[in-house]
Write a protein that holds these residues in place. Sequence first.
Motif, PDB file in Angstrom:
ATOM      1  N   GLU A  22      30.954  46.213  24.352  1.00  0.00           N
ATOM      2  CA  GLU A  22      30.569  45.100  24.933  1.00  0.00           C
ATOM      3  C   GLU A  22      29.210  44.405  24.131  1.00  0.00           C
ATOM      4  N   ARG A  23      28.600  45.392  23.336  1.00  0.00           N
ATOM      5  CA  ARG A  23      27.590  44.990  22.398  1.00  0.00           C
ATOM      6  C   ARG A  23      27.313  46.110  21.753  1.00  0.00           C
ATOM      7  N   PRO A  24      26.721  45.943  20.283  1.00  0.00           N
ATOM      8  CA  PRO A  24      26.455  47.264  19.272  1.00  0.00           C
ATOM      9  C   PRO A  24      25.673  48.034  20.022  1.00  0.00           C
ATOM     10  N   PRO A  25      25.668  49.550  20.081  1.00  0.00           N
ATOM     11  CA  PRO A  25      24.694  50.213  20.583  1.00  0.00           C
ATOM     12  C   PRO A  25      23.459  50.373  19.279  1.00  0.00           C
ATOM     13  N   VAL A  26      22.435  50.750  19.703  1.00  0.00           N
ATOM     14  CA  VAL A  26      21.151  50.936  18.944  1.00  0.00           C
ATOM     15  C   VAL A  26      20.370  51.993  19.101  1.00  0.00           C
ATOM     16  N   VAL A 326      17.128  40.197  12.846  1.00  0.00           N
ATOM     17  CA  VAL A 326      18.359  40.870  13.834  1.00  0.00           C
ATOM     18  C   VAL A 326      19.492  39.968  13.880  1.00  0.00           C
ATOM     19  N   GLU A 327      19.328  38.748  14.089  1.00  0.00           N
ATOM     20  CA  GLU A 327      20.324  37.853  14.163  1.00  0.00           C
ATOM     21  C   GLU A 327      21.408  37.749  12.857  1.00  0.00           C
ATOM     22  N   GLU A 328      20.680  37.660  11.755  1.00  0.00           N
ATOM     23  CA  GLU A 328      21.163  37.848  10.521  1.00  0.00           C
ATOM     24  C   GLU A 328      21.920  39.036  10.243  1.00  0.00           C
ATOM     25  N   MET A 329      21.327  40.271  10.493  1.00  0.00           N
ATOM     26  CA  MET A 329      22.056  41.414  10.514  1.00  0.00           C
ATOM     27  C   MET A 329      23.262  41.712  11.175  1.00  0.00           C
ATOM     28  N   ILE A 330      23.130  41.321  12.582  1.00  0.00           N
ATOM     29  CA  ILE A 330      24.116  41.399  13.310  1.00  0.00           C
ATOM     30  C   ILE A 330      25.510  40.453  12.927  1.00  0.00           C
ATOM     31  N   ALA A 331      25.055  39.214  12.515  1.00  0.00           N
ATOM     32  CA  ALA A 331      26.205  38.414  11.993  1.00  0.00           C
ATOM     33  C   ALA A 331      26.636  38.941  10.754  1.00  0.00           C
ATOM     34  N   GLY A 332      26.027  39.512  10.062  1.00  0.00           N
ATOM     35  CA  GLY A 332      26.575  39.953   8.731  1.00  0.00           C
ATOM     36  C   GLY A 332      27.532  41.218   9.001  1.00  0.00           C
ATOM     37  N   PHE A 333      27.454  42.071   9.904  1.00  0.00           N
ATOM     38  CA  PHE A 333      28.062  43.048  10.346  1.00  0.00           C
ATOM     39  C   PHE A 333      29.596  42.505  11.205  1.00  0.00           C
ATOM     40  N   GLY A 334      29.606  41.090  11.366  1.00  0.00           N
ATOM     41  CA  GLY A 334      30.706  40.601  11.957  1.00  0.00           C
ATOM     42  C   GLY A 334      30.517  40.421  13.581  1.00  0.00           C
ATOM     43  N   GLY A 335      29.181  40.535  13.934  1.00  0.00           N
ATOM     44  CA  GLY A 335      28.996  40.322  15.506  1.00  0.00           C
ATOM     45  C   GLY A 335      28.868  41.544  16.092  1.00  0.00           C
ATOM     46  N   GLY A 336      29.390  42.812  15.580  1.00  0.00           N
ATOM     47  CA  GLY A 336      28.862  44.018  16.168  1.00  0.00           C
ATOM     48  C   GLY A 336      29.481  44.516  17.526  1.00  0.00           C
ATOM     49  N   LYS A 337      30.430  43.960  17.727  1.00  0.00           N
ATOM     50  CA  LYS A 337      31.401  44.207  18.819  1.00  0.00           C
ATOM     51  C   LYS A 337      32.314  45.362  18.597  1.00  0.00           C
ATOM     52  N   GLN A 338      32.595  45.679  17.246  1.00  0.00           N
ATOM     53  CA  GLN A 338      33.438  46.717  16.885  1.00  0.00           C
ATOM     54  C   GLN A 338      32.981  47.202  15.502  1.00  0.00           C
ATOM     55  N   PHE A 360      12.092  44.340  18.793  1.00  0.00           N
ATOM     56  CA  PHE A 360      13.121  44.472  18.014  1.00  0.00           C
ATOM     57  C   PHE A 360      14.347  45.144  18.830  1.00  0.00           C
ATOM     58  N   LEU A 361      13.939  46.128  19.621  1.00  0.00           N
ATOM     59  CA  LEU A 361      15.172  46.473  20.621  1.00  0.00           C
ATOM     60  C   LEU A 361      15.606  45.443  21.469  1.00  0.00           C
ATOM     61  N   GLU A 362      14.879  44.928  22.103  1.00  0.00           N
ATOM     62  CA  GLU A 362      15.423  43.987  23.010  1.00  0.00           C
ATOM     63  C   GLU A 362      15.916  42.685  22.318  1.00  0.00           C
ATOM     64  N   GLU A 363      15.531  42.536  21.097  1.00  0.00           N
ATOM     65  CA  GLU A 363      16.412  41.270  20.491  1.00  0.00           C
ATOM     66  C   GLU A 363      17.897  41.783  20.036  1.00  0.00           C
ATOM     67  N   CYS A 364      17.809  43.089  19.936  1.00  0.00           N
ATOM     68  CA  CYS A 364      19.305  43.557  19.602  1.00  0.00           C
ATOM     69  C   CYS A 364      19.987  43.643  20.819  1.00  0.00           C
ATOM     70  N   HIS A 365      19.382  43.905  21.981  1.00  0.00           N
ATOM     71  CA  HIS A 365      20.474  43.618  23.157  1.00  0.00           C
ATOM     72  C   HIS A 365      20.814  42.138  23.279  1.00  0.00           C
ATOM     73  N   ARG A 366      20.028  41.321  23.255  1.00  0.00           N
ATOM     74  CA  ARG A 366      20.102  39.960  23.519  1.00  0.00           C
ATOM     75  C   ARG A 366      21.230  39.332  22.612  1.00  0.00           C
ATOM     76  N   VAL A 367      20.987  39.574  21.166  1.00  0.00           N
ATOM     77  CA  VAL A 367      21.801  39.118  20.152  1.00  0.00           C
ATOM     78  C   VAL A 367      23.011  39.741  20.357  1.00  0.00           C
ATOM     79  N   GLY A 368      23.113  41.226  20.636  1.00  0.00           N
ATOM     80  CA  GLY A 368      24.329  41.793  20.471  1.00  0.00           C
ATOM     81  C   GLY A 368      25.349  41.521  21.552  1.00  0.00           C
ATOM     82  N   LYS A 369      24.812  40.764  22.762  1.00  0.00           N
ATOM     83  CA  LYS A 369      25.539  40.549  23.946  1.00  0.00           C
ATOM     84  C   LYS A 369      26.221  39.141  23.752  1.00  0.00           C
ATOM     85  N   GLN A 370      25.731  38.477  22.975  1.00  0.00           N
ATOM     86  CA  GLN A 370      26.197  36.930  22.684  1.00  0.00           C
ATOM     87  C   GLN A 370      27.698  37.038  21.992  1.00  0.00           C
TER      88      GLN A 370
END
Length: 370
Positions: A22-26, A326-338, A360-370
């Motif tokens: 559901e979101r990438p773990p951190v 954080v947004e750039e990183m997660i997007a670069g890894f394909g959105g982080g859902k797998q 940083f951790l809060e933003e990882c959760h927020r962005v990762g859930k999108q």
Amino acid sequence: MTKFPALKNDLILRAARGEKVERPPVWMMRQAGRYLPEYHVVKGKRDFFETCRDPKIAAEITIQPIEHFPGLIDVAIIFNDILVIPQALGMTVEMVDKVGPHFPEPLRTPEDIKRLKKSSEVVIKDCLGWSLDAITLTRHQLDGRVPLFGFVGAPFTLLAYMLEGGSSRMHKWTKEWLYKYPEECHEVLQRITDVAVDYLAHQVIAGAQLLQVFESTGGELTPAEFKLYSLPYVKQIRDKVPARVKELAGDEYDRKEHDVPMVFFPRNSWYALDACCDLGYDVISLDSSWDPAEAVKVVGDRRVTLQGNLDPGVIYGSREMITKKVEEMIAGFGGGKQNYIINFGHGTQPMMDPEQVGWFLEECHRVGKQ
């Protein structure tokens, strides 16, 4: 088999095994330690290794970031050090304040190998039993909130410390041994590997639910030497640990409990990612030098999860910059859902502001859930 509390958050285990999440773990390498004020309160005036060797203190420090950032970190990593294997082999290692690790008597000539124990002489429960006790105690005290990581240093990284006598920029002694005493290098690397396999397997029996192998000094090797002095030994670790776990568990072997994901971190070894993806590790951790999208291309359709790789220095920037990165990183890894686990490209640093880390951790959760 020890009965542990039921796990309430298995997100990182599912991500490590390549399942959709559901979101990438951190989590953060070195997340338990000097940047947290409560760490200094608990450690007090104890020596670093004295702190590690007290299971109650080590367990408390391990859990501190889980409680400091409630609900924001998806795994704990046992408070320990990679240099306990050289200690198990008979070397003295001290942690000098504001300097780092120090070996009073490093290996300097092949004759010095005689001072090392043979791997068959290293009994993990005798020399490192305190670390196993810490893992078991921590697992109980976590009460299933998150899984628990165990770890070792990779054989080449440990060899480099044993030769240099501590941290080094030049790695003069390491290079001398690689090019003058290659057979002796392989002899010591094999001893380290044998102990690492046994130690990791004991960590699983003690309660570790994931394992990471830190090749922190891998970037000191050329591509050719990486194939000689790193890959064969970290592959041995990956191949042999599961069998050793089964041997130790015996009739109490439980695949769900004992078949744990394994992570390999080849720091600054940009040329080796393709080969690392074929080692059998479930997860390859990336340092900050990698462009996430390029790393994803290298992995291709192989069943490998990537971990990383925010530059830890971003934490010193503005909150807006942390969010952007954080947004750039997660997007670069394909959105982080797998096939993705969020982490830094290396560890936290003592000067970091916990409030910035929390953002940083809060933003990882927020962005990762999108």
